[in-house]
Write an enzyme that holds these catalytic residues in place. Structure first.
Site, PDB file in Angstrom:
ATOM      1  N   GLY A  17       0.797  -1.219   0.000  1.00 27.25           N
ATOM      2  CA  GLY A  17       0.000   0.000   0.000  1.00 27.25           C
ATOM      3  C   GLY A  17       0.833   1.273   0.000  1.00 27.25           C
ATOM      4  N   ILE A  18       0.424   2.218   0.820  1.00 27.37           N
ATOM      5  CA  ILE A  18       1.100   3.518   0.868  1.00 27.37           C
ATOM      6  C   ILE A  18       2.566   3.326   1.273  1.00 27.37           C
ATOM      7  CG2 ILE A  18       1.175   5.735   2.104  1.00 27.37           C
ATOM      8  CD1 ILE A  18      -1.927   5.484   2.397  1.00 27.37           C
ATOM      9  N   ASP A  62       6.130  -6.536  14.544  1.00 22.72           N
ATOM     10  CA  ASP A  62       4.766  -6.134  14.887  1.00 22.72           C
ATOM     11  C   ASP A  62       4.843  -4.883  15.771  1.00 22.72           C
ATOM     12  OD1 ASP A  62       2.228  -5.828  15.946  1.00 22.72           O
ATOM     13  OD2 ASP A  62       1.903  -7.987  16.186  1.00 22.72           O
ATOM     14  N   SER A 145      -4.470  10.729   9.214  1.00 28.97           N
ATOM     15  CA  SER A 145      -5.635  10.569   8.342  1.00 28.97           C
ATOM     16  C   SER A 145      -6.554  11.775   8.476  1.00 28.97           C
ATOM     17  CB  SER A 145      -6.400   9.314   8.755  1.00 28.97           C
ATOM     18  OG  SER A 145      -7.647   9.273   8.116  1.00 28.97           O
ATOM     19  N   TYR A 158     -10.315   4.430  15.135  1.00 31.13           N
ATOM     20  CA  TYR A 158      -9.380   4.853  14.084  1.00 31.13           C
ATOM     21  C   TYR A 158      -9.245   6.375  14.071  1.00 31.13           C
ATOM     22  CZ  TYR A 158      -7.343   5.340   9.406  1.00 31.13           C
ATOM     23  OH  TYR A 158      -6.524   5.666   8.350  1.00 31.13           O
TER      24      TYR A 158
HETATM   25  P1  NAP Z   1      -2.543  -1.426   3.982  1.00 35.82           P
HETATM   26  O1  NAP Z   1      -2.565  -1.483   2.498  1.00 35.82           O
HETATM   27  O2  NAP Z   1      -3.574  -2.210   4.742  1.00 35.82           O
HETATM   28  O3  NAP Z   1      -1.067  -1.823   4.499  1.00 35.82           O
HETATM   29  C1  NAP Z   1      -0.820  -1.781   5.864  1.00 35.82           C
HETATM   30  C2  NAP Z   1       0.639  -2.073   6.138  1.00 35.82           C
HETATM   31  O4  NAP Z   1       0.838  -1.955   7.556  1.00 35.82           O
HETATM   32  C3  NAP Z   1       1.039  -3.478   5.764  1.00 35.82           C
HETATM   33  O5  NAP Z   1       2.400  -3.477   5.337  1.00 35.82           O
HETATM   34  C4  NAP Z   1       0.903  -4.249   7.085  1.00 35.82           C
HETATM   35  O6  NAP Z   1       1.765  -5.387   7.195  1.00 35.82           O
HETATM   36  C5  NAP Z   1       1.344  -3.179   8.067  1.00 35.82           C
HETATM   37  N1  NAP Z   1       0.846  -3.413   9.422  1.00 35.82           N
HETATM   38  C6  NAP Z   1      -0.429  -3.470   9.834  1.00 35.82           C
HETATM   39  N2  NAP Z   1      -0.467  -3.742  11.155  1.00 35.82           N
HETATM   40  C7  NAP Z   1       0.814  -3.862  11.562  1.00 35.82           C
HETATM   41  C8  NAP Z   1       1.446  -4.152  12.788  1.00 35.82           C
HETATM   42  N3  NAP Z   1       0.747  -4.415  13.911  1.00 35.82           N
HETATM   43  N4  NAP Z   1       2.797  -4.173  12.833  1.00 35.82           N
HETATM   44  C9  NAP Z   1       3.527  -3.931  11.732  1.00 35.82           C
HETATM   45  N5  NAP Z   1       3.005  -3.668  10.535  1.00 35.82           N
HETATM   46  C10 NAP Z   1       1.660  -3.642  10.445  1.00 35.82           C
HETATM   47  O7  NAP Z   1      -2.695   0.066   4.518  1.00 35.82           O
HETATM   48  P2  NAP Z   1      -2.574   1.474   3.737  1.00 35.82           P
HETATM   49  O8  NAP Z   1      -3.909   1.793   3.170  1.00 35.82           O
HETATM   50  O9  NAP Z   1      -1.374   1.481   2.883  1.00 35.82           O
HETATM   51  O10 NAP Z   1      -2.370   2.466   4.989  1.00 35.82           O
HETATM   52  C11 NAP Z   1      -1.087   2.909   5.416  1.00 35.82           C
HETATM   53  C12 NAP Z   1      -1.278   4.055   6.401  1.00 35.82           C
HETATM   54  O11 NAP Z   1      -2.019   5.109   5.775  1.00 35.82           O
HETATM   55  C13 NAP Z   1      -2.085   3.665   7.649  1.00 35.82           C
HETATM   56  O12 NAP Z   1      -1.540   4.289   8.782  1.00 35.82           O
HETATM   57  C14 NAP Z   1      -3.471   4.212   7.354  1.00 35.82           C
HETATM   58  O13 NAP Z   1      -4.191   4.493   8.526  1.00 35.82           O
HETATM   59  C15 NAP Z   1      -3.114   5.475   6.579  1.00 35.82           C
HETATM   60  N6  NAP Z   1      -4.213   5.957   5.736  1.00 35.82           N
HETATM   61  C16 NAP Z   1      -4.738   5.162   4.755  1.00 35.82           C
HETATM   62  C17 NAP Z   1      -5.796   5.650   3.990  1.00 35.82           C
HETATM   63  C18 NAP Z   1      -6.430   4.823   2.895  1.00 35.82           C
HETATM   64  O14 NAP Z   1      -7.504   5.229   2.384  1.00 35.82           O
HETATM   65  N7  NAP Z   1      -5.858   3.711   2.487  1.00 35.82           N
HETATM   66  C19 NAP Z   1      -6.288   6.934   4.232  1.00 35.82           C
HETATM   67  C20 NAP Z   1      -5.709   7.724   5.236  1.00 35.82           C
HETATM   68  C21 NAP Z   1      -4.666   7.222   5.980  1.00 35.82           C
HETATM   69  P3  NAP Z   1       1.357  -6.827   6.498  1.00 35.82           P
HETATM   70  O15 NAP Z   1       1.591  -6.604   5.025  1.00 35.82           O
HETATM   71  O16 NAP Z   1       2.278  -7.816   7.081  1.00 35.82           O
HETATM   72  O17 NAP Z   1      -0.092  -7.047   6.817  1.00 35.82           O
END
Ligand code: NAP
Length: 251
Positions: A17-18, A62, A145, A158
């Site tokens: 992802g991001i 983690d 966020s 969240y």
């Molecule tokens: P994502 O695609 O679900 O990827 C999440 C990443 O975080 C994965 O690499 C996952 O590891 C890792 N992760 C989750 N829990 C963890 C833990 N306990 N320890 C270590 N690593 C962990 O998420 P994303 O959408 O890219 O989001 C990234 C950030 O942007 C987050 O903080 C999210 O809140 C923020 N954000 C996202 C959005 C959106 O619309 N997507 C909007 C605003 C803010 P694994 O691959 O091993 O599962």
């Protein structure tokens, strides 16, 4: 553009992802990347293969486990690795609307989300600050966020976790400034990743896209560009929270 060639960057959740887009862009700019993940080792291997340049690493860590964070930093110190840029990106969302879930789910939501999105980054900051203090330089970037400001009715923990992350960003920016450590946050609106993809289809997806007058959501690379800009030490940024949300919300 300020040159970040040869800098070291640690990105939590940097394999999907991001986070993966941030790892990719910083590697393209010559940074040495350490990307961490929780359990998806396949995505981690893929990311490592795809990064341009040498000396990158991926580790499982983690962020809800304080001991694993301490071990990660011990490993980095043993390898004599400094740290110029920390990106606290790992995060989770959890649906637990107050009027729809039982008491147990309500509590699980608060515990898991705060542990991942707030206490994890706080512990990462603790160790990173110790390293950066020795160097008298560094930047910490927390991925927050839009939900911190407009609330998240279906995911209240969240929204609260991200509001608290913004507050922590400001506290640490002040406290770490004497050591030349800058701390900032980036607050995206919707971004197309695994976390959000299931909500971006059909009518609900249309509604989400129309929150922005540009009628779309962001791509992970667009958030990575903001991280790159914030990471550069030639800008007067510390204690700031940048809205990167396509005018979908004004505060
Ligand atoms: P994502 O695609 O679900 O990827 C999440 C990443 O975080 C994965 O690499 C996952 O590891 C890792 N992760 C989750 N829990 C963890 C833990 N306990 N320890 C270590 N690593 C962990 O998420 P994303 O959408 O890219 O989001 C990234 C950030 O942007 C987050 O903080 C999210 O809140 C923020 N954000 C996202 C959005 C959106 O619309 N997507 C909007 C605003 C803010 P694994 O691959 O091993 O599962």
């Amino acid at each position: 553009m300020y040159d970040i060639t040869g800098k070291t960057a640690l990105i939590t959740g940097g394999t999907r992802g991001i986070g993966a887009a941030i790892s990719q862009l910083l590697a393209e700019r010559g940074c040495k990347i350490t990307a961490t993940y929780r359990s998806d080792s396949e995505a981690a291997k893929e990311l490592l293969k795809s990064l341009p340049g040498q000396g990158h690493k991926v580790y499982s860590c983690d962020v809800t486990a304080p001991d694993q964070i301490a071990e990660l930093f011990e490993k980095m110190q043993k390898e004599d690795q400094g740290l110029d840029i920390l990106v606290n990106n790992a995060g989770i969302g959890y649906h637990h609307p107050i009027d729809k879930v039982n008491y147990q789910s309500w509590q699980e939501g608060w515990q898991q989300v705060l542990a991942t999105n707030l206490i994890g980054p706080a512990n990462m900051c603790y160790h990173a600050a110790a390293l950066m203090k020795l160097q008298q330089s560094g930047v910490i970037i927390n991925i927050s966020s839009r939900g911190a400001y407009r609330g998240e009715p279906l995911m209240p923990a969240y929204g609260a976790s991200k509001a608290a992350l913004n507050s922590m960003t400001q506290s640490l920016a002040y406290q770490l400034a004497p050591y030349n450590i800058r701390v900032g946050a980036i607050a995206p609106g919707f971004v197309e990743t695994d976390m959000s993809r299931s909500r971006l289809v059909g009518e609900i997806g249309e509604g989400i896209r129309s929150q922005s007058p540009m009628h779309r959501v962001a791509q992970p690379t667009e958030i990575a560009e903001a991280v790159l800009l914030m990471s550069q030490s030639n800008i007067w940024m510390t204690g700031s929270v940048w809205d990167i949300n396509g005018a979908s919300y004004f505060r």
